[in-house]
Design an enzyme around this catalytic site. Sequence first.
Site, PDB file in Angstrom:
ATOM      1  N   ASP A 244       0.812  -1.227   0.000  1.00 18.91           N
ATOM      2  CA  ASP A 244       0.000   0.000   0.000  1.00 18.91           C
ATOM      3  C   ASP A 244       0.841   1.271   0.000  1.00 18.91           C
ATOM      4  O   ASP A 244       0.459   2.275   0.592  1.00 18.91           O
ATOM      5  CB  ASP A 244      -0.968   0.021   1.203  1.00 18.91           C
TER       6      ASP A 244
ATOM      7  N   LYS B 276       2.257   2.098  -5.150  1.00 16.56           N
ATOM      8  CA  LYS B 276       3.000   1.586  -6.317  1.00 16.56           C
ATOM      9  C   LYS B 276       2.176   1.693  -7.596  1.00 16.56           C
ATOM     10  O   LYS B 276       2.725   1.841  -8.674  1.00 16.56           O
ATOM     11  CB  LYS B 276       3.390   0.117  -6.102  1.00 16.56           C
TER      12      LYS B 276
ATOM     13  N   GLY C 147      -3.930  -4.732  -4.615  1.00 17.31           N
ATOM     14  CA  GLY C 147      -4.939  -3.775  -5.064  1.00 17.31           C
ATOM     15  C   GLY C 147      -4.218  -2.510  -5.473  1.00 17.31           C
ATOM     16  O   GLY C 147      -3.805  -1.739  -4.630  1.00 17.31           O
ATOM     17  N   HIS C 148      -4.005  -2.344  -6.777  1.00 18.94           N
ATOM     18  CA  HIS C 148      -3.256  -1.173  -7.242  1.00 18.94           C
ATOM     19  C   HIS C 148      -4.217  -0.094  -7.727  1.00 18.94           C
ATOM     20  O   HIS C 148      -4.917  -0.276  -8.719  1.00 18.94           O
ATOM     21  CB  HIS C 148      -2.278  -1.584  -8.344  1.00 18.94           C
TER      22      HIS C 148
ATOM     23  N   GLN D 206       2.405  -5.931  -3.136  1.00 22.03           N
ATOM     24  CA  GLN D 206       2.739  -6.014  -1.704  1.00 22.03           C
ATOM     25  C   GLN D 206       4.029  -5.217  -1.418  1.00 22.03           C
ATOM     26  O   GLN D 206       4.294  -4.257  -2.108  1.00 22.03           O
ATOM     27  CB  GLN D 206       2.864  -7.466  -1.228  1.00 22.03           C
TER      28      GLN D 206
HETATM   29  P1  IMP Z   1      -2.092 -12.961   1.870  1.00 23.30           P
HETATM   30  O1  IMP Z   1      -1.196 -12.312   0.875  1.00 23.30           O
HETATM   31  O2  IMP Z   1      -3.555 -12.865   1.510  1.00 23.30           O
HETATM   32  O3  IMP Z   1      -1.667 -14.346   2.193  1.00 23.30           O
HETATM   33  O4  IMP Z   1      -1.968 -12.156   3.249  1.00 23.30           O
HETATM   34  C1  IMP Z   1      -0.780 -12.150   4.011  1.00 23.30           C
HETATM   35  C2  IMP Z   1      -0.502 -10.791   4.606  1.00 23.30           C
HETATM   36  O5  IMP Z   1      -0.138  -9.872   3.577  1.00 23.30           O
HETATM   37  C3  IMP Z   1      -1.703 -10.160   5.311  1.00 23.30           C
HETATM   38  O6  IMP Z   1      -1.224  -9.399   6.409  1.00 23.30           O
HETATM   39  C4  IMP Z   1      -2.276  -9.240   4.265  1.00 23.30           C
HETATM   40  O7  IMP Z   1      -3.000  -8.190   4.839  1.00 23.30           O
HETATM   41  C5  IMP Z   1      -1.007  -8.743   3.597  1.00 23.30           C
HETATM   42  N1  IMP Z   1      -1.206  -8.307   2.214  1.00 23.30           N
HETATM   43  C6  IMP Z   1      -1.360  -9.096   1.138  1.00 23.30           C
HETATM   44  N2  IMP Z   1      -1.477  -8.344   0.036  1.00 23.30           N
HETATM   45  C7  IMP Z   1      -1.375  -7.074   0.412  1.00 23.30           C
HETATM   46  C8  IMP Z   1      -1.361  -5.830  -0.305  1.00 23.30           C
HETATM   47  O8  IMP Z   1      -1.458  -5.777  -1.536  1.00 23.30           O
HETATM   48  N3  IMP Z   1      -1.228  -4.715   0.460  1.00 23.30           N
HETATM   49  C9  IMP Z   1      -1.066  -4.753   1.804  1.00 23.30           C
HETATM   50  N4  IMP Z   1      -1.038  -5.879   2.501  1.00 23.30           N
HETATM   51  C10 IMP Z   1      -1.198  -7.034   1.816  1.00 23.30           C
END
Ligand code: IMP
Length: 428
Positions: A13, A16, A40-41, A221
């Site tokens: 977040d 990017k 989520g971009h 991420q």
């Molecule tokens: P997962 O990627 O759904 O397995 O989640 C693992 C961790 O990464 C959790 O804390 C999510 O909130 C975090 N996370 C996954 N994708 C994003 C992103 O695009 N932005 C922020 N946090 C993310």
Amino acid sequence: MPSLSVIGMQWGDEGKGKVSHILSSWADWIVRFQGGNNAGHTVVFDNSQYVLHLVPSGILYPGKKCLIGNGVVIDPAALVEELDFLRKRNIEADGRLFISGNCHLIFPYHKYREAYMEKLKTRVGTTRRGIGPAYGDKYARVGIRFVDYLEDDTFKELLKRNLRGKEVFIKKFTSVTKLKDKIMKEREEILPRLKDFLADGASLLYSEEKRGKNILFEGAQGTMLDCDFGTYPFVTSSNPISGGACVGSGFPPGKIETVLGVTKAYTTRVGLGPFPTEIEGTEAEYLREKGGEYGATTGRPRRVGWLDMVQLKMAIRVNGADKMALTKIDVLDDREEIKICTAYKYRGRKITEFPLSRKMQEEAEPVYEKLPGWNKKTKGVNKVEDLPANAKKFVERIQELSGSKIALISMGRSEEETIHIEKEFAAK
Ligand code: IMP
């Protein structure tokens, strides 16, 4: 600048999406290399806001080509939904989107497994998109790749084996037969929509690079969610760091010349896990409200904190990010005082390196340097010289402490709200 990667320096977040979109004007190819629709971009373009989860944000630029690289995990139904969303806005992916055949796919049983795991004490606070279980299958060598999904016999056989192996979880949600029918029925609708996107991503990038094309790798991420270098186990299951761009696309190391790290002027994270500079109370509420800090994918409120230099320096190091984009500086416009964490204190000891120990990550207390705020609007400023004096000092201090050069400053979602300090990072 023949190839470049845009990498999150914090817990995701960082903004990017906007930075990648600006740089897409220069690129011929925009490549996603890890993660899935957990990302989520957000991009504001032509007065509309788009949130892209799987398709590289370059798709919003007419004529640009996009690759979903082998390191990405794809939920086929979610991808079709995203393509529909784009089509409704007159953005066509045909002929412009390519999907590596060796991408692994996400099926409902991955989401069931995750839902089950997330009920346990060991939960991570995931996005519940089935990301972790899909990568788990990939490394356990039972995953189903996009190329496998396209072949009737291969797919049927692999699905049968997977359903058998996952019966315990599936039965908690539905029957194996029902699930099999659902997956097969969905496939009939999905195949005609996706099959023509099939590509050998690594070979494609190889020849495009030889033809002198510019390639942009769009990280999802962030470094602190990296499975190896992040705050394990509260991480995602892929490698969002710059090294992941090679593994997740088949593009050779050494050919990506520039790594642009993206960092917010403060820090946020969603989900569980250590966050040394996390703050609470009115200050946190202020930053959250001003920054619109609700997850683009989950809508969950983000945890907020001050800029963490201990963490940022580690991120710069593992990514080789000698250039950075500093985002959301406008969120700090009204603050009397701004803090930067320059070290941690752990049981009376000062620490300047991000610790590997879970205990230390949890218990580390931030040591802050305080800077005066600027109490002026930064939105609308286009040149670094026109920034309020204290905002300039803040930017300079970040460069001094981090050793990385700030090449771009962002003060809002739209592209006009950007200062391009280095011309090569400006929209062409
Ligand atoms: P997962 O990627 O759904 O397995 O989640 C693992 C961790 O990464 C959790 O804390 C999510 O909130 C975090 N996370 C996954 N994708 C994003 C992103 O695009 N932005 C922020 N946090 C993310």
